[in-house]
Enzyme design. Structure first.
Site, PDB file in Angstrom:
ATOM      1  N   GLU A 224     -12.562  -0.517  -9.249  1.00 16.54           N
ATOM      2  CA  GLU A 224     -12.130  -1.307 -10.403  1.00 16.54           C
ATOM      3  C   GLU A 224     -13.199  -1.415 -11.491  1.00 16.54           C
ATOM      4  O   GLU A 224     -12.887  -1.399 -12.692  1.00 16.54           O
ATOM      5  CB  GLU A 224     -11.691  -2.704  -9.950  1.00 16.54           C
ATOM      6  CG  GLU A 224     -10.339  -2.764  -9.276  1.00 16.54           C
ATOM      7  CD  GLU A 224     -10.377  -2.277  -7.837  1.00 16.54           C
ATOM      8  OE1 GLU A 224      -9.307  -2.026  -7.249  1.00 16.54           O
ATOM      9  OE2 GLU A 224     -11.491  -2.137  -7.289  1.00 16.54           O
TER      10      GLU A 224
ATOM     11  N   ASP B 178      -3.733  -9.458  -8.941  1.00 11.58           N
ATOM     12  CA  ASP B 178      -4.265  -8.585  -9.985  1.00 11.58           C
ATOM     13  C   ASP B 178      -3.223  -7.636 -10.567  1.00 11.58           C
ATOM     14  O   ASP B 178      -3.054  -7.545 -11.786  1.00 11.58           O
ATOM     15  CB  ASP B 178      -5.477  -7.803  -9.465  1.00 11.58           C
ATOM     16  CG  ASP B 178      -5.182  -7.072  -8.162  1.00 11.58           C
ATOM     17  OD1 ASP B 178      -4.219  -7.439  -7.456  1.00 11.58           O
ATOM     18  OD2 ASP B 178      -5.930  -6.138  -7.824  1.00 11.58           O
TER      19      ASP B 178
ATOM     20  N   GLU C  60     -18.006  -7.787  -2.342  1.00  9.64           N
ATOM     21  CA  GLU C  60     -16.577  -8.107  -2.235  1.00  9.64           C
ATOM     22  C   GLU C  60     -16.270  -9.469  -2.846  1.00  9.64           C
ATOM     23  O   GLU C  60     -15.196  -9.683  -3.387  1.00  9.64           O
ATOM     24  CB  GLU C  60     -16.154  -8.051  -0.774  1.00  9.64           C
ATOM     25  CG  GLU C  60     -14.659  -8.006  -0.554  1.00  9.64           C
ATOM     26  CD  GLU C  60     -14.030  -6.667  -0.856  1.00  9.64           C
ATOM     27  OE1 GLU C  60     -13.071  -6.303  -0.175  1.00  9.64           O
ATOM     28  OE2 GLU C  60     -14.484  -5.962  -1.790  1.00  9.64           O
TER      29      GLU C  60
ATOM     30  N   GLU D 237       0.817  -1.214   0.000  1.00  7.67           N
ATOM     31  CA  GLU D 237       0.000   0.000   0.000  1.00  7.67           C
ATOM     32  C   GLU D 237       0.849   1.261   0.000  1.00  7.67           C
ATOM     33  O   GLU D 237       0.496   2.257  -0.637  1.00  7.67           O
ATOM     34  CB  GLU D 237      -0.943   0.007   1.205  1.00  7.67           C
ATOM     35  CG  GLU D 237      -1.911  -1.161   1.264  1.00  7.67           C
ATOM     36  CD  GLU D 237      -2.891  -1.179   0.107  1.00  7.67           C
ATOM     37  OE1 GLU D 237      -3.013  -0.148  -0.581  1.00  7.67           O
ATOM     38  OE2 GLU D 237      -3.537  -2.220  -0.107  1.00  7.67           O
TER      39      GLU D 237
END
Length: 855
Positions: free
Chosen positions: A370, A258, A352, A122
């Site tokens: 996304e 991803d 989710e 992050e």
């Protein structure tokens, strides 16, 4: 209203409203989104210099001062995360004055050497990426000669500092980074002290993390490439950074993996290194061969890629259609995006995680961007106004369900519309960008976004970097076979040639729309499209009877054996090698999976959560609190309108005696404190006073639905048919929000219901929950033939647990009894089978934790 073909979209279904400290004036999507930057003022007024804004309580989230949320908090490093993450958003919205002030704040106030352990993942994408995106915008503005003339690359120097502070995470034998690091370790030569105990969370890292650091990332990427499964050319989701062994061998395009695929392609675009494109194309071919089952994207085992590894998909895979647009593969992008859109319309947001028959698997939605990202890229590629309609749906749902007085709150449960006190920085950094760009006209943009590429956090990096000189690729990095010209296939999408027939996209969408809308009552074999490898076994779990000879013969043919236990239950064990054929073995695996899901579902026997929605000024239905139901009184799931009324505190607050303020409680919803007597007794007292409903608030200070399991209130052992009003339970944190609202506004009106209602529309009859009609979803085959799986079933007609009366200071539901010891026969096999089954459940839990890490 939006006509579907009107590019301008000049009307927006939202009205002007005001709250203390901010406002939104909506005229068109673009103008509306430009105004949404004012949420930054809320952040400044209520949260700065905290990392995040807590939109329900209107204050900043500071790590250590709020209850821990586990891995989610690893994104917070006390460096004004939201401010840094949204710098380039301000420039995109043409808020240059505000951008200049924000940069000065970053330079003046932000410290990067805080003694706190943060996520490498992050910190890289949000802090390092945010600083680089801000720098690229500052340079662009400076070159115009009107703004940022004082700027001397200060943000770039801070970004370098961040990169250096991440370096200790890469001090491993493999070059794969530790998932966490302390910014104070800049002067340490090794990672000692970062993860001294070498626990699972320290030693195992997600595949997507590997490519998130600009420094030393190449070495880590090369190592990861070497560790791919050579037959399938797939990589797993979790790897041991010391041994290089795959900890989780399932492979997909969602959580934990991803951005690995995303950055392989974008690294080629940005840096011009052919090696990245070559590796991406090898992976992409395998994804389309094994994982893509249009319109689904299903995880598979890297060693046996023909076997699906899950019966559900996670929301992070929603980025993939956008990546396929960059690749130039439009058809599967349209198909998967349409499936995601229909799931979004079905649940208002993309859950989710959701099952292959499009039901909710994990009900949270932390306002992930996304899906909006893929919508933007598909519109850019096709100019199909259909995607403007999609964007409008996303925008409207944000307004109707997520907007709260101090910003936009994450959805705790998309089924009820309840909120979390959470607004991650990526909402402002990504969601705003993609929605704004989707609707933006040419005159709305002050610079050409085609000159930039979006990082995985939607930060803008200039494509001019691709013209800079780069070090040559290692000579031994690839073989001649891998460098075959076919691996470099990459084309920009030309929709005029791809879609000569204007009806072509509609022909792709209609079967998907029909399948999602009608997925509840119909198994897959009856849908308008059939998914490869997903059939219907000859015996369904819900039909199985242990005393039926025909059923036992079917089990034998599928390699499933039955063991009678001492306590009257039966244990089912599958040995795939004992099946009469490979097809029968696959049928047996599906049967076992259905049986496990059925058994788990029957053991839970829990009522779904309920919603307490504050509908009065200034909330207007935008604050929704998760509440626990009572097993007596009005069943809100059978009420179309719910129960609506003003709240008042009962006297006595415990509700354990006849109310002294009965005249004031009459016709209202009474607030009660947990404790001192039974829940049913409280309900009877407020009902006698004329209340129309009750809300019990936990007396355990600090309790929250964020951290505690759903609480269901049991009766008192007597007949409770006389209780005819609804009674709901709020944990302390959610109850305090309601009490504070009552303290400040005096008259607070709430709606008690099974799910939040939309204040902007007439109440309509809710769609029947299909889960009540079917005892088990229809899953894909997910069991590895090399494993032995077991599932236990009671031979009696019911699994129901008796609900025992308990005082309301303790658990409301009796726990499941401990199973008795299994018989000696096949004990080792049974133990291995149970361990295998538990390993699957642990993987499911770890996958959810990965989703949290992917914020």
């Amino acid at each position: 209203t939006y006509s579907g073909s009107d590019r301008n979209c000049k009307q927006l279904v939202t009205s002007t409203f005001c709250f203390p400290g901010w406002f939104v004036l909506a005229v068109s999507p673009v103008k509306y989104l430009k105004k949404m930057y004012i949420i930054g003022c809320v952040f400044q007024d209520h949260a700065y210099p905290a990392d995040e804004l807590m939109p329900l309580t209107c204050r900043g989230r500071v790590r250590g001062q709020e209850p821990s949320r586990g891995d989610v908090d690893d994104a917070l490093g006390k460096f004004s995360l939201t401010l840094i993450d949204t710098l380039d958003t301000l420039v995109l919205l043409n808020k240059t004055t505000e951008f200049e002030e924000a940069v000065r704040r970053v330079l003046r106030d932000v410290r990067l050497d805080n003694d706190i352990v943060v996520s490498v993942f992050e910190t890289n994408i949000r802090v390092l990426g945010g600083l680089l995106g801000g720098h690229s915008m500052a340079v662009m503005l400076k070159d115009t000669g009107y703004h940022m003339q004082w700027y001397q690359d200060e943000l770039l120097h801070m970004a370098k500092d961040v990169g250096l502070r991440l370096l200790p995470a890469f001090n491993t034998s493999s070059g794969l980074p530790y998932p966490r690091v302390s910014p104070q370790t800049i002067h340490k030569a090794t990672a000692v002290g970062i993860c001294p105990d070498h626990t699972h969370s320290c030693v195992h890292t997600h595949t997507a993390t590997v490519f998130r650091s600009l420094v030393h990332a190449r070495r880590a990427l090369d190592f990861l490439w070497e560790k791919r499964q050579r037959n399938s050319n797939l990589v797993g989701t979790t790897i041991n950074i010391h041994s290089g062994e795959w900890v989780r061998r399932d492979s997909g395009v969602g959580a934990g993996i991803d951005s690995y695929y995303e950055y392989l392609l974008k690294a080629y675009i940005l840096l011009g290194d052919d090696l990245f494109l070559q590796r991406f194309n090898i992976h992409y071919a395998s994804i389309m061969k094994y994982i893509s089952q249009p319109p689904l994207l299903l995880d598979v085992h890297i060693h046996k890629p023909l076997l699906p590894a899950r019966t559900w998909m996670d929301s992070l895979l929603a980025f993939f259609p956008g990546l396929q647009v960059l690749k130039g593969d439009i058809r599967p992008a349209i198909e998967t995006h349409e499936m995601l859109y229909q799931v979004t319309k079905k649940h208002n947001f993309l859950p989710e995680a959701f099952t292959t028959d499009f039901r909710v698997h994990w009900a949270q939605h932390p306002l992930r961007p996304e899906f909006a990202e893929s919508t933007y890229f598909l519109y850019k590629a096709t100019k199909d106004p259909y995607y403007l309609e999609v964007g409008r749906t996303v925008l409207d749902n944000l307004n109707r369900f997520a907007r709260v007085p101090c910003g936009f709150a994450a959805m705790k449960d998309v089924r009820t519309g309840s909120h979390e006190d959470r607004m991650d920085s990526f909402f402002l950094a990504e969601m705003f960008k993609y929605l704004f760009l989707l609707f933006a006209e040419e005159e709305d943009l002050t610079f050409n976004v085609e000159d930039y590429i979006f990082t995985t956090e939607a930060h803008l990096l200039p494509l001019s970097l691709s013209t800079a000189p780069h070090a040559p690729s290692p000579a031994n990095a690839t073989s001649e076979e891998e460098l075959d010209d076919s691996n470099f296939d990459w084309t920009c999408p030309n929709t005029r040639l791809l879609f000569p027939d204007p009806a072509f996209p509609r022909n792709l969408r209609d079967p998907i729309r029909s399948a999602v809308d009608k997925s509840c009552p119909r198994p897959y074999v009856e849908t308008s499209f059939k998914l490869p490898g997903i059939g219907r076994p000859p015996l369904r779990a819900q039909d199985f009877m242990a005393n039926n000879p025909d059923h036992l013969e079917l089990l034998r043919r599928m390699g499933v054996s039955l063991i009678h236990l001492k306590d009257g239950r039966v244990q089912l064990v599958q040995h795939a090698t004992q099946a009469v054929s490979a097809v029968a073995a696959e049928d047996g695996m599906r049967f076992m999976q259905e049986m496990m899901e059925l058994s788990s579902q029957q053991q839970k026997e829990q009522l779904p959560p309920r919603a307490v929605q504050i509908v009065s000024h200034p909330f207007f239905g935008r604050v929704v609190l998760t509440s626990g139901p009572a097993q007596f009184g009005t069943d809100l799931s059978k009420s179309i309108t719910g129960v609506r009324g003003f709240v008042t505190v009962a006297e006595p607050y415990s509700g354990c005696a006849e109310l002294s303020n009965a005249a004031f409680v009459q016709g209202r919803i009474a607030l009660l404190q947990r404790g001192q007597c039974m829940f049913a007794e409280k309900a009877r007292h407020i009902m006698k006073a004329g209340a129309i409903g009750g809300i019990v608030i936990d007396d355990n200070e600090g309790s929250s639905s964020d951290t505690a399991p759903l609480f269901q209130m049991a009766g008192d052992g007597r007949n409770t048919d006389d209780v005819t009003l609804p009674l709901l339970f709020l944990f302390y944190k959610e109850g305090n929000i309601l009490l504070e609202a009552l303290k400040e506004y005096r008259e607070v009106e709430v709606l008690l219901s099974d799910k939040a209602r939309d204040r902007g529309r007439d109440v309509q009859e809710e769609e029947e929950d299909c889960s009540t009609d079917q005892t088990s979803p229809v899953p894909a085959a997910t069991l590895d033939q090399s494993h032995v799986r077991t599932v236990e079933q009671d031979e009696s007609a019911s699994h129901n647990e008796e609900v025992t009366p308990e005082e309301d200071v303790g658990p409301a539901i009796k726990r499941n009894p401990e199973p008795e010891e299994e018989p000696e026969v096949d004990k080792d096999s049974s133990r291995k089978s149970v361990e295998a089954m538990m390993a699957d459940w642990r993987e499911d839990l770890e996958a959810f934790q990965q989703m949290e890490d992917e914020l």
